[in-house]
Design an enzyme around this catalytic site. Structure first.
Site, PDB file in Angstrom:
ATOM      1  N   SER A 199      -1.651  63.520  43.973  1.00  0.00           N
ATOM      2  CA  SER A 199      -3.079  63.300  43.752  1.00  0.00           C
ATOM      3  C   SER A 199      -3.460  61.902  44.254  1.00  0.00           C
ATOM      4  CB  SER A 199      -3.407  63.518  42.270  1.00  0.00           C
ATOM      5  OG  SER A 199      -4.788  63.703  42.077  1.00  0.00           O
TER       6      SER A 199
ATOM      7  N   HIS B  39      -3.574  72.103  39.623  1.00  0.00           N
ATOM      8  CA  HIS B  39      -3.462  70.752  40.174  1.00  0.00           C
ATOM      9  C   HIS B  39      -2.128  70.097  39.814  1.00  0.00           C
ATOM     10  CE1 HIS B  39      -5.167  67.191  42.043  1.00  0.00           C
ATOM     11  NE2 HIS B  39      -4.862  66.463  40.976  1.00  0.00           N
TER      12      HIS B  39
END
Length: 262
Positions: A95, A229
């Site tokens: 990320s 995610h």
């Protein structure tokens, strides 16, 4: 006067018993900490030394001021890595950490003539595709809602008002780093790039992760795994195995760090 960077302060090191043959540096996500990647310390062979970045403003660096810009954080991480370039170096960033890993890779090449063995990026758009966000300007509840939506942060830290007060400055600083970064020119790096994403990631799609190929003239591979995610919680073994496999695929992982062309 330049500040001297304490390399040991910036990394939690999972050292090997003998001299390492290679070094993996893991750069956590926004709001993340080194403890999230604790199990990675024993996921590789005995010749691999694992370092996980310890961002300021959390855990044992709670008293250190938070960093609020990608460039400043990348500068610090790069400087902290300079004493550790004696063996091949690989970066993995998840990320926000993926953007950070890319910026560190560029700095090592452009400022210090060192090319990585490989760059591994996870769940984050390529530098020329990221979009600016202003979530860091919102109230705590909006930030907390986004952290809960993404996952990856212990919910008990957000449920307890006292703990929340402690962790919120670091979370807000990290979201400012991520939200004020990019889009930037897709400057290529001199090493292979490996990208990873969950097939149900609501923030970054496999098609968007494929854009990392634009900065990877030395080779690119995209791996799509089941999950959201934070797919890498359930898919840790496939990811760490892919990282280990990358070292045997490229000769740059067999000797010292390869010098970048001037």
């Amino acid at each position: 006067m330049s500040t001297v960077i304490d390399s040991n302060r910036w990394f939690r090191t999972y050292a090997v018993s003998a001299l390492p043959a290679r070094r993996l540096v893991v750069l956590p996500h926004a709001g993340g900490s080194a403890s999230f990647f604790h199990h990675w310390g024993s996921a590789f062979d005995s010749a691999t030394e694992v370092l996980v970045a310890r961002y300021p403003g959390r855990h044992d660096r709670l008293s250190d001021p938070c960093v609020e810009s990608m460039d400043e954080l990348a500068d610090h991480i790069t400087e902290a890595l300079l004493p550790r370039l004696d063996v091949p170096l690989t970066l993995f960033g998840h990320s926000m950490g993926a953007s950070l890993a890319y910026e560190v890779a560029r700095r090592l090449e452009e400022r210090h003539g060192t090319t990585l063995a490989a760059l591994h990026v996870s769940s984050r758009k390529a530098p020329h595709r990221v979009v600016l966000r202003t979530l860091h300007r919102e109230g705590d509840e909006a930030l907390i809602a986004e952290v809960r939506r993404l996952g990856g942060t212990d919910g008990t830290l957000l449920d307890d008002p006292d703990l929340r007060e402690i962790v919120m400055p670091a979370i807000r600083a990290d979201f400012k780093i991520a939200g004020t970064y990019g889009p930037r020119e897709p400057v290529p790096v001199g090493c292979p790039v490996y990208a990873y994403v969950g097939d149900n990631d609501q923030s970054t799609t496999p098609e968007q992760m494929a854009d990392w190929a634009d900065v990877a003239p030395e080779g690119f591979r995209l791996t799509v795994l089941p999950g959201h995610h934070f797919y890498l919680v359930e898919q840790r073994e496939p990811v760490t195995s892919a990282i280990a496999q990358s070292w045997s695929e490229h000769r740059s992982g067999q000797g010292g760090c390869r010098n970048a062309a001037r």
